[in-house]
Structures are given as C-alpha cells and as structure tokens.
Write an enzyme that holds these catalytic residues in place. Structure first.
Site, short mmCIF file in Angstrom:
data_model
loop_
_atom_site.label_atom_id
_atom_site.label_comp_id
_atom_site.label_asym_id
_atom_site.label_seq_id
_atom_site.Cartn_x
_atom_site.Cartn_y
_atom_site.Cartn_z
N LYS A 70 7.19 47.20 -54.30
CA LYS A 70 8.47 47.67 -54.83
C LYS A 70 8.37 47.88 -56.35
CE LYS A 70 11.76 44.54 -55.80
NZ LYS A 70 12.25 44.52 -57.18
N ASN A 71 7.76 46.89 -57.03
CA ASN A 71 7.75 46.92 -58.51
C ASN A 71 6.72 47.86 -59.08
OD1 ASN A 71 9.84 45.20 -58.38
ND2 ASN A 71 8.71 43.38 -58.99
N CYS A 117 21.91 40.68 -64.15
CA CYS A 117 21.94 40.41 -62.72
C CYS A 117 21.99 38.89 -62.58
CB CYS A 117 20.72 40.99 -62.02
SG CYS A 117 19.22 40.12 -62.43
N ARG A 160 19.04 40.18 -68.73
CA ARG A 160 18.12 41.32 -68.57
C ARG A 160 18.33 42.39 -69.64
NH1 ARG A 160 16.43 41.09 -63.19
NH2 ARG A 160 14.60 42.25 -63.81
N ASP A 218 8.18 35.78 -59.91
CA ASP A 218 8.71 36.28 -58.63
C ASP A 218 8.26 35.45 -57.44
OD1 ASP A 218 8.62 39.83 -59.51
OD2 ASP A 218 9.89 38.18 -60.12
N ARG A 238 16.55 44.29 -50.43
CA ARG A 238 16.16 45.05 -51.63
C ARG A 238 14.66 45.01 -51.83
NH1 ARG A 238 18.99 43.31 -56.93
NH2 ARG A 238 17.55 44.94 -57.56
#
Ligand code: EPZ
Length: 424
Positions: A22-23, A117, A122, A307, A399
């Site tokens: 995803k990243n 978030c 952020r 993460d 997500r």
C-alpha cells in the site's frame, strides 16, 4: 459498519500470498502524473486507500484503466485540473503525495491540507519546505495548499528536520523535472522510497542514493511512461507472520521479500520462532510454543518499523515475561492498548512508552478498531484469545489489508465478516 467475528484458540497453519505494498502503490500512483505517456502498474493491491488515490487522479481528469490481477494503466495527459479536493483528501492523507508531481510538471496545484488522523497530527511542513527549496511559492489558504512556480522548479538542497517518508517521496518526485541538481539530506531510507526511485528511473529520471539518507537527483526535461510492478508489502508480511507467532502455528508468506523486513525477522527470532527464508518467501514456525516477550523501540528504516508496533504489542501481551515498547515516530499510536486490556492484557502506558506484562491467556470480548494497524493488533489478539471476539469499525483494516478474512480463513482462522449493510 462492518464487524469481524473471530473465535480464537486455533493454531494457524499454511501459506499466505502477500499483496503489493500500500505504502509504495500510493506514491507510485502519484508519480504517474509526471509521465508524458501512459504508465502500467502491476501488483497494485485492492485497498480502500488505493481506490481513494485513483479517485483523486480521476477527479483531476487523468484516465485510469483497471486490468486483471492488480494491473492499472494511468494516462496523465488528459489531466484538466491540478486540484485535490478536501472531500477526498480528508479520507486519505497520503493524497499530499500528488503535490510535488503536479507542481513540477503542471506548474501549479491546489491540494487540500490533509487532516491529522487517529495516530497523530501528521503535519506536512517538511513537504512544503522541500518544494520551497526548489523554488515553488507555497501558501496555505482556506485549508488548501497552493503551490506554484513560474517556469521550471530549480534544483536545490533539502535538509529535512525530521526523517519523513512522504516528504522524501514528494521532494524526489518534484526534483525529477526541476532544472539542475537536487540534494536531499536526512532522507528516509524505507523500501518504498527505493521502489519509487526505481520506477522514476525507468521513466527516465536521474536519481542516485535512494535507500540511503542522501539522495541526489539531476533534473531532466521530461519523463515517459513505463511498466512497473509494486514491491511486496512488508507490513502485511510481518502482520501474517505475527499470526503464526501469536497462535503457536506455522505460516509461509509468499510473493514477498525477506530483505524488506530484517528488523522484524530478528525480533521474531528473539521471541523463539524458527525463521526460514527464500528468494521470495518467509516461513515462521512457532512449534506450539509460547513466545518470549521482546522489548523494542520504533525508528526509521532499517530499524524496527512503527507500522509493526501494534502487532508486536499483541504478541507481547500473551508472551512469557515483561517488555517495554517505545513509540518514537507518532505521538498517539497506543490506542490499541485499552482494547487489548479489555481482553485481559496487562499493559501500562506512560507517554511514549508502554510496559507489557505477559499474561497466560486473553479472553475474547467486543472491541473497537481505532486505526489501521491497531485493528490488525486486535485481530491477532482475538486469534490468540479464548472464546469469541467481535471487532467493530473494521473499515480501518480494509484500508491496508486486502481480503483479510479470506487470507486468514485459508490459514485456518475461525473468522467471518458481519456486514452492516442491510440487504436491499
Ligand atoms: C508513511 O507515512 C506511511 N504511510 C506510514 O504508514 C508510516 O507509519 C510512516 O511513513 C512512517 O514510516 C504511507 O507511506 C502512505 P512520515 P508519512 O512523514 O510519510 C513527522 C500505515 O500504517 N512529520 O515518515 O506520513 C510525522 O508527524 C501508515 O501504513 C513532520 O513533522 O510519515 C511523524 O512524526 C501509518 N512533518 C514523522 O515525521 C512533515 O512534514 C514520520 O512521518 C512530515 C512528517
């Protein structure tokens, strides 16, 4: 809102196919803005955040064609407006990644300031500082970043105050078409930065040093399209391997790369897991044993990734011994702790440090997901717990984890999705 119902106590066994990262896919999609001919991206994961990024590119007028098996073809030449609107950006803050590409190719952009978030405020100050160092005029008005340049961006020196993955990626994209040499210092070294540099070089960019803390970019006149495959998701890999450790099972992750998560594999070894690796696979065998607790602190790559912090907290919760977890990257990334404690964990938080006293067992309970990686932490705890757990607000997990209940079911987990959508 959908929920996940899990009955714990089963050792997970088998193989899991890892998806594209995803990243990495998010900045790669933003980089397609730079190409004067279409880009074909393969191994793009089917995730909510990816869909949001594609909606932003479509909203700007770019042409997106979805193929089979995670293939996406993007043409930036139909772009009509360099605007990323609030209603899309507020749901996925990585939208800020389009800023550098838009300014350097189309000379002006309006991108909504991403909100914070759950895990932190952020800020994007470093992104804006980088663009100003390349000659962009950046103002923030009515919640939007407005960046523009007369003529071309000019190469310059960027020294980041803090190691920032997104800031490094935005700066790199902007520098590819700037006039002259750009030097990025205190750059992020994450594999996703390297993946982005590799695709940009296939498009004709001149980049040296990606993966180190000093990246040098020689600007070029234009970049062309290419075909590129998104690198494997190292966090999804670590998350499924964690499922073997927390249930005492044995799992092989395929279509991945052990070189992407060295620090995580070393921690699994410290916990007492047997770790074997091949070119594109990693196998963890816990042999039915209870893991040993391990202490760690999160730091920029190549150190232990933030993460994976929530997932390792779930393992430590049922491990032998006491451990300390120090979260140095984000200011509010312990929101899984109160939910884990409701399942019987014994975790005390003091600022950026948590002390985890391993308990013999967790009990299933109704819990609530608060952010992406916290939701995976609760899944892992539920898999290890005795009895039934229902996790609410699992849109968070969608997500970042493709078909999570399908992949876990194939490993023997007793898991099902409770959809809240009333059948029409
Ligand atoms: C990327 O976020 C990842 N997201 C995050 O993954 C990951 O946790 C993070 O890097 C760190 O590895 C994507 O790649 C889409 P940062 P990013 O800029 O780029 C501060 C997940 O779970 N900072 O490296 O936004 C910031 O507050 C997500 O998949 C500034 O102060 O993270 C943080 O404390 C979560 N000013 C630190 O730097 C800035 O301008 C690192 O943030 C930018 C960042």
């Amino acid at each position: 809102m959908d929920k996940l119902a899990i009955t714990g106590g089963t050792r997970l066994e088998g193989e899991v196919r890892i998806s594209g990262a995803k990243n990495s896919a998010l900045p790669l999609l933003a980089a397609t803005i730079l190409a004067s001919t279409p880009v074909t991206l393969n191994n793009v994961p089917d995730l909510h955040d990816i869909k949001t990024m594609m909606r932003i590119l479509s909203h700007m007028g770019m042409t997106i064609t979805k193929g089979e098996n995670g293939q996406v073809i993007i043409d930036a030449n139909t772009l009509t407006q360099a605007v990323a609107p609030y209603e899309l950006v507020k749901t996925m803050r990585a939208s800020i990644f389009v800023l550098g590409s838009l300014v350097t190719r189309f000379k002006e952009a309006y991108v909504s300031l991403p909100g914070g978030c759950a895990i932190g405020s952020r800020p994007v100050d470093q992104h804006l500082k980088a663009l100003e160092a390349l000659g962009a005029v950046v103002t923030v008005e009515k919640g939007y970043v407005h960046a523009k340049v007369d003529g071309r961006l000019r190469g310059g020196r960027i020294l980041f105050d803090v190691v920032t993955v997104g800031g490094t990626e935005n700066a790199m994209m902007a520098a590819t078409l700037a006039e002259g040499t750009t030097i990025i210092e205190n750059a992020a070294r994450e594999p996703e930065v390297v993946d982005l540099a590799n695709m940009l070089k296939k498009m004709g960019a001149n980049i040296e040093g990606a993966g180190t803390d000093r990246i040098v970019i020689e600007g070029v006149e234009a970049l062309t399209g290419c075909e590129y495959s998104v690198c494997p998701d190292r966090i999804e890999t670590g998350s499924y391997l964690a499922a073997a450790v927390v249930t005492g099972g044995r799992i092989r992750a395929t279509h991945t790369d052990p070189k992407l998560l060295d620090a995580v594999l070393l921690k699994f070894l410290e916990m007492g897991a047997l770790v074997s690796t091949g070119e594109d696979w990693i196998e963890i065998d816990m042999q039915g044993k209870r893991p040993r607790a391990v202490s760690f602190r999160t730091l920029p790559h190549p150190a232990f990734p933030t993460d994976m912090q929530a997932q390792f907290m779930a393992i430590n919760a049922i491990s032998e011994g006491t451990s300390t977890v120090n979260e140095t990257i984000f200011e509010n990334r312990f929101m899984h702790v109160p939910e884990l404690n409701r399942m019987g964990a014994n975790i005390e938080v003091d600022g950026h440090t948590a002390v985890v006293r391993g308990v013999g067992k967790l009990d299933g309970a109704p819990v609530m997901a608060t952010d992406l990686r916290a939701s995976m932490s609760l899944v892992l705890a539920a898999l290890a717990a005795e009895g039934d757990t229902v996790i609410d607000r699992i849109y968070h997990i969608d997500r970042g984890y493709e078909r999570v209940e399908e992949k876990l079911s194939l490993l023997g987990a007793k898991i099902r999705r409770i959809s809240s959508r009333v059948n029409a």
